[in-house]
Enzyme design. Structure first.
Site, PDB file in Angstrom:
ATOM      1  CG  ASP A 126      24.073  35.005   8.452  1.00 29.81           C
ATOM      2  OD1 ASP A 126      25.000  35.562   9.094  1.00 29.81           O
ATOM      3  OD2 ASP A 126      23.780  33.809   8.600  1.00 29.81           O
ATOM      4  CB  SER A 140      33.765  43.015  23.693  1.00 36.24           C
ATOM      5  OG  SER A 140      33.611  42.532  25.018  1.00 36.24           O
ATOM      6  CE1 TYR A 145      30.755  38.690  21.765  1.00 31.41           C
ATOM      7  CE2 TYR A 145      32.177  39.151  23.645  1.00 31.41           C
ATOM      8  CZ  TYR A 145      31.272  39.578  22.692  1.00 31.41           C
ATOM      9  OH  TYR A 145      30.873  40.899  22.666  1.00 31.41           O
ATOM     10  CE  LYS A 193      32.721  41.215  19.871  1.00 36.67           C
ATOM     11  NZ  LYS A 193      32.173  42.133  18.853  1.00 36.67           N
TER      12      LYS A 193
END
Length: 249
Positions: A64, A144, A163, A167
């Site tokens: 992880d 992204s 998110y 990014k």
């Protein structure tokens, strides 16, 4: 790709999607690939899906990346068993539903730990391995279009909450690494791959249905990685932005 034969590539989030697609391409290209992911059974399924003659070049470690201790253990194993890291593909990432202003802080922290800190943990160790061995390696950041300046999905699409800032931050990490490696007179390359929507498990079925065929496939992104990796030693593909034909943002 001749110079990468039997070199060691580490791919995070290798159990599915872009990570699995990168694994298949790089193993087929002759690299030794170490797949890191949380789901041990999915890593084994990936190994079994490879052609028999390629399976010995795939090595799997349960890890992880949001947990620094697990990353340290995985990279220590790679150093001891395979001699070091030559290519790193920072791919592991998660997304959660919700609005940034309303989400529980632990969920926000989980996104940042995986998408940002996980990449930092891995990058530091991989770069250290490359520099110690004076290897002209390659660091990849699977980013992204959400991490590009000016990103604006509009009021209709769901919020990408933490998110998007994870990014944006990854874009900055990539650029800082590039600058620091130049200052150190290192030949290590860095590349940020910025895809739009990709048909992977972290994209909901609802969004996939909404996009129809205006969506990238995981192999599209993996091919971009292969393109940058196969560039001449003197050329650095600094950034690639990929969108499906017809995708607005």
């Amino acid at each position: 790709m001749e110079r990468w034969q039997n070199r060691v590539a580490v791919i995070t989030g290798a159990s599915s999607g872009i990570g699995a697609a990168c694994t298949r391409l790089l193993v087929a290209a002759g690299l030794q690939v170490v797949g890191l992911a949380r789901r041990t059974e999915r890593l084994e399924q990936l190994r079994q899906s490879l052609p028999v003659e390629q399976q010995s070049r795939f090595h799997q470690r349960t890890c992880d990346v949001s947990a620094e201790g697990q990353v340290n253990s995985a990279f220590e194993w790679i150093e001891q068993q395979l001699g070091g890291i030559d290519v790193l593909i920072n791919n592991a990432g998660i997304v959660r539903d919700g609005q940034l202003l309303d989400m529980p802080v632990p969920e926000i922290s989980q996104i940042l730990q995986t998408n940002l800190m996980g990449s930092i943990y891995c990058t530091k160790l991989a770069a250290s391995s490359m520099r110690r061995r004076q290897m002209a390696g390659h660091l990849f950041f699977i980013n992204s279009t959400a991490g590009l300046a000016g990103y604006n999905p509009g009021p209709v699409d769901p919020s990408l909450n933490a998110y998007t800032p994870s990014k944006f931050a990854l874009s900055a990490v990539h650029e800082i690494c590039r600058q620091e490696l130049i200052t150190a007179k290192s030949k290590i390359k860095t590349t940020s791959i910025n895809p739009g929507w990709v048909a992977t498990e972290i994209v909901s079925d609802e969004i996939k249905a909404q996009l129809g065929d205006v969506i990238l496939q995981a192999d599209d992104v993996a091919q971009a990685v292969l393109y940058a990796l196969s560039s001449s030693p003197n050329a650095q593909v600094q950034e690639i932005t990929l969108r499906a034909v017809g995708e607005w943002y």
